[in-house]
Design an enzyme around this catalytic site. Structure first.
Site, PDB file in Angstrom:
ATOM      1  N   ALA A 119       0.912  -1.181  -0.129  1.00 39.39           N
ATOM      2  CA  ALA A 119       0.055  -0.158  -0.025  1.00 39.39           C
ATOM      3  C   ALA A 119       0.882   1.291  -0.047  1.00 39.39           C
ATOM      4  O   ALA A 119       1.989   1.242   0.606  1.00 39.39           O
ATOM      5  CB  ALA A 119      -1.132  -0.009   1.174  1.00 39.39           C
ATOM      6  N   ASP A 120       0.318   2.267  -0.518  1.00 34.84           N
ATOM      7  CA  ASP A 120       1.211   3.451  -0.481  1.00 34.84           C
ATOM      8  C   ASP A 120       0.145   4.840  -0.885  1.00 34.84           C
ATOM      9  O   ASP A 120      -0.891   4.492  -1.374  1.00 34.84           O
ATOM     10  CB  ASP A 120       2.275   3.701  -1.618  1.00 34.84           C
ATOM     11  CG  ASP A 120       3.528   4.709  -1.315  1.00 34.84           C
ATOM     12  OD1 ASP A 120       4.141   4.213  -0.415  1.00 34.84           O
ATOM     13  OD2 ASP A 120       3.429   5.754  -1.514  1.00 34.84           O
TER      14      ASP A 120
END
Length: 205
Positions: A68-69
């Site tokens: 995730a980012d």
């Protein structure tokens, strides 16, 4: 069921993933967040989430890997994550009194041993965009906030999961987990496509 690995050491992402009731491991992604010049913020978030998941594929061959980012988008400009308290304060100074978009991407990479539907890629990703408006802030208020939460490495120079809500006038999205960094509804959707569904068992007679 395949092992699940979260490619993040963020305690906030771990707390969110805990809510799904899945057994999982944590590993630091072997990935450098270097955005190609000119890459739009939304594409940057997706590329980084996928890159984090893929960076652990060789070390965790038999696992589903979650990456995730986030990327902060100020009128089309990517604001890179602050590396110091001064940079965080400068970013908040730019955001004060203005609206911005926070793009949060989540990716899931499937191991080679997991059978897929024809044409299904081994890495799936979704991006959730939240619109936020920071209230007008003076320099002293910004400095007090930065000293309080120390948001180094956090998109926009704020931590919504801590004292960050004091900074905002408006937030437009129904999924607060996206702001924290791991949008759970899209993640569940991706995991189901790879066969992970705790509700998929037959109902008791």
């Amino acid at each position: 069921m395949f092992r699940i690995v979260l490619a993040s050491t963020s305690p906030f992402r771990r707390a969110l993933l805990d809510r799904l009731g899945l057994a999982y491991e944590v590993a630091r992604p072997a990935f450098d967040e270097i955005a190609p010049e000119g890459l739009p913020p939304v594409a940057c978030a997706r590329a980084f989430a996928e890159g984090k998941a893929l960076s652990l594929a060789a070390a965790h061959e038999g696992a589903l890997i979650i990456g995730a980012d986030q990327a902060l988008d100020l009128d089309g400009e990517l604001l890179r994550k602050p590396a110091s308290l001064d940079e965080a304060a400068d970013q908040l100074g730019r955001l004060a009194g203005r609206a911005h978009a926070l793009h949060t991407a989540v990716a899931v990479h499937a191991p080679p041993g997991l059978p897929l539907a024809p044409g299904e890629p081994r890495t799936l990703a979704e991006v959730v965009t939240v619109e936020l408006r920071v209230r007008p802030l003076d320099r002293a208020q910004i400095r007090r906030y930065v000293a309080l939460d120390r948001p180094i490495g956090s998109a926009g120079g704020y931590l919504f999961e801590k004292h960050g809500p004091w900074l905002f006038d408006d937030v437009r999205h129904a999924d607060e987990t996206a702001i924290v960094g791991l949008p759970l509804v899209p993640l569940c959707r991706l995991l189901r496509r790879f066969g992970v569904d705790p509700l998929g068992l037959p109902a008791p007679a």
